[in-house]
Enzyme design. Structure first.
Site, mmCIF file in Angstrom:
data_model
loop_
_atom_site.group_PDB
_atom_site.id
_atom_site.type_symbol
_atom_site.label_atom_id
_atom_site.label_comp_id
_atom_site.label_asym_id
_atom_site.label_seq_id
_atom_site.Cartn_x
_atom_site.Cartn_y
_atom_site.Cartn_z
ATOM 1 N N SER A 1 55.581 -5.823 31.031
ATOM 2 C CA SER A 1 54.355 -6.346 30.394
ATOM 3 C C SER A 1 54.558 -6.704 29.191
ATOM 4 C CB SER A 1 53.156 -5.720 31.199
ATOM 5 O OG SER A 1 53.236 -4.375 30.822
ATOM 6 N N ASP B 1 43.364 1.364 27.031
ATOM 7 C CA ASP B 1 44.688 0.685 27.093
ATOM 8 C C ASP B 1 45.425 0.959 25.745
ATOM 9 O OD1 ASP B 1 47.152 -0.270 27.317
ATOM 10 O OD2 ASP B 1 46.572 -2.153 28.264
ATOM 11 N N HIS C 1 49.364 -1.619 25.629
ATOM 12 C CA HIS C 1 49.645 -3.207 25.419
ATOM 13 C C HIS C 1 48.888 -3.428 23.938
ATOM 14 C CE1 HIS C 1 50.066 -2.924 29.680
ATOM 15 N NE2 HIS C 1 50.884 -3.899 29.534
#
Ligand SMILES: *[C@@H]1O[C@H](CO)[C@@H](O)[C@H](O)[C@H]1NC(C)=O
Ligand SMILES: *[C@@H]1O[C@H](CO)[C@@H](O)[C@H](O)[C@H]1NC(C)=O
Ligand SMILES: *[C@@H]1O[C@H](CO)[C@@H](O)[C@H](O)[C@H]1NC(C)=O
Length: 501
Positions: free
Chosen positions: A216, A470, A473
């Protein structure tokens, strides 16, 4: 325009570890091991959390409001077949199209052939005769510093990039500060190009395919690349397809005017794993086949620019489950130390590159580890909550940052890339070190300005960063744009024709 250094005292046990480290008496590794152990625990929680995020739905035709998720969630979102209306309003089964705002709906897999227009041909000539980027191959772009530069950054605006998913649109998701978008990376020994010239880059891509392969984080970088090239693509002549067929998970930007694609290919371990299946996988129980790569790699053949990565899915345990040589099912596995399994995977990958890549045609890149920022004590902010309260990069920091980055894995990847280059076939692989620069960027993660289960975090969730932030990312525009600027610099600094190796 530097900010004041952050060197407030470290706390508690970590303060002890750090001061031992600083005193230089006790072996560094004692402090290191201690610290890494504590970070590892956090890692585990972080990744387990992220991987329990459920999938959102993707943007449908004509809408730029879309979604993606983290780690597994994101993968699911890529994998998930999205039903769309193709021509005549019939739902297409296996893939979807995300159109630009003004685009026409089409669900073709390949961009149709298109002759170069006069203007484009002219541009190509200009490109060939000058104005190319000139960053010396020997210049180490990983050493340097972040410089505040609100004159040239961000390289694009969040709301002008029509393909961004809601996972990364931090401003739209409520982030108020935007300083994180305005930092330029200044290498110590040479300069990077100031801007990303989308036309110049797309001319180089004319008739070619650029593919990001990995997890990702590589998709995060793909999203950035799509935004960076968008200004060179006319509305209606650019569109994105998402599809899932069997074990394939791919996202493709088609640039009709250039007969080019910018693609993302989901393979979180590069080799085959039980996580390749869009519907049936679990990060807790992930199992890999370190010597099996063909099922994925057959889709990489003939691509002109290949950009690999694999890291985050390795990080939640110290051992990796690998299928035994005689194993027939995913249940027949051994547990081996993570870095050992990683080396085996890289070996398999390097062998594939050597045997299947034509160095006269294809350039290969390997992106290094993307670091996490989940322990603010590591950068001297005892009041921090993961990365949630950070609004500026780490500045004026002396010594290593103990973020829990697995440098053994970093080195293994660097070595594997070198090894590919050093063998008789000499397929050159450019190892792109983004780790060192990104470690300073505690301010640039999506944090609570992202999505979970397909929805932007609620105010209540946003108020609870200890649970929901998060710190893996990155917001866009942001740090991955600079990673892509490194790719841009490397690609355009080489002759357009086949490189002499
Ligand atoms: C850039 O930042 C400086 C200092 O923070 C500020 O004075 C200036 O107005 C900013 N310029 C732009 C274009 O935002
Ligand atoms: C379009 O690109 C593909 C490779 O992606 C190439 O095989 C084909 O020849 C190109 N077509 C034209 C018209 O340039
Ligand atoms: C580098 O890679 C080669 C080939 O896989 C391997 O033989 C060697 O042991 C590696 N060296 C290190 C330091 O990992």
């Amino acid at each position: 325009m530097g900010l004041p250094g952050r060197r407030s005292p470290l706390l508690g046990a970590r303060r002890a570890a750090a001061s031992i480290r600083r005193s230089g008496r006790l072996p560094v590794y004692v402090a290191g091991v201690f610290f890494v152990a504590s970070v590892l625990l956090m890692f585990r929680d972080e990744i387990l959390y992220l991987t329990t995020a459920r999938s959102p739905s993707f943007p449908t035709t004509g809408s730029s409001a879309g979604a993606g998720v983290l780690a597994r969630g994101q993968e699911e979102s890529i994998n998930k077949p999205v039903v769309l209306r193709g021509h005549g309003g019939k739902p297409e089964k296996h893939h979807s199209v995300t159109e630009g705002h003004h685009g026409k709906v089409g669900a073709k897999r390949r961009a149709p052939k298109k002759k170069a227009t006069k203007a484009a041909r002219k541009r190509a000539i200009v490109t060939a005769t000058g104005a190319e980027v000139n960053v010396p191959e020997t210049c180490d772009l990983s050493k340097g510093k972040w410089v505040f530069d609100n004159a040239t950054y961000p390289l694009y605006r969040e709301d002008s990039c029509e393909f961004l998913t809601a996972q990364v649109t931090c401003t739209r998701n409520g982030r108020r500060d935007d300083g994180y978008q305005k930092w330029r990376w200044q290498p110590r020994h040479c300069d990077l190009p100031r801007a990303f010239d989308a036309r110049l880059f797309m001319e180089r891509l004319r008739g070619k395919r650029l593919m990001f392969v990995g997890d990702s984080l590589n998709r995060n970088q793909w999203e950035s690349m799509v935004c960076l090239v968008q200004p060179a693509l006319s509305p209606g002549k650019r569109y994105v397809t998402w599809w899932s067929e069997g074990e394939e998970q791919r996202v493709v930007l088609h640039a009709w005017e250039y007969n080019a694609t910018v693609e993302f290919y989901w393979a979180p371990f590069l080799v085959e794993s039980n996580s390749d299946d869009p519907k049936a996988h679990s990060i807790r129980d992930r199992v890999i086949k370190p010597e099996a790569i063909a099922a994925h790699a057959s889709d990489w053949v003939g691509v002109d620019y290949l950009v690999f990565n694999t890291y985050i899915w390795w990080m939640n345990t110290l051992n990796m489950k690998v299928v035994r040589p005689t194993g027939k099912t995913w249940d027949e596995y051994d547990e081996v130390p993570r870095v050992e399994a990683y080396r085996r995977v890289l070996d398999t990958w390097a062998t594939w590159v050597n045997d299947n890549v034509d160095p006269a045609r294809t350039s290969v890149f390997f992106m290094s580890v993307s670091p996490l920022h989940i322990s603010p004590e590591a950068w001297g902010n005892p009041d921090g909550v993961r990365c949630a309260k950070e609004t500026a990069p780490v500045q004026n920091w002396r010594g290593p940052l103990w973020l829990g980055t697995d440098w053994d894995m970093f080195r293994a990847a660097a070595n594997a890339s070198r090894t590919v280059s050093a063998t008789a076939r000499r397929v050159p692989v450019t190892f792109v070190d983004v780790t060192t620069m990104s470690e300073f960027r505690k301010d640039a993660h999506t944090s609570v300005h992202t999505i979970r289960q397909g929805r932007v975090l609620t105010p209540e969730q946003q108020a609870d960063p200890a649970t929901y932030a998060d710190c893996i990312h990155w917001c866009l525009p942001g740090v991955p744009d600079v990673w892509n600027l490194l790719l841009y610099a490397r690609i355009l600094s080489r002759p357009a024709a086949e490189r002499v190796v």
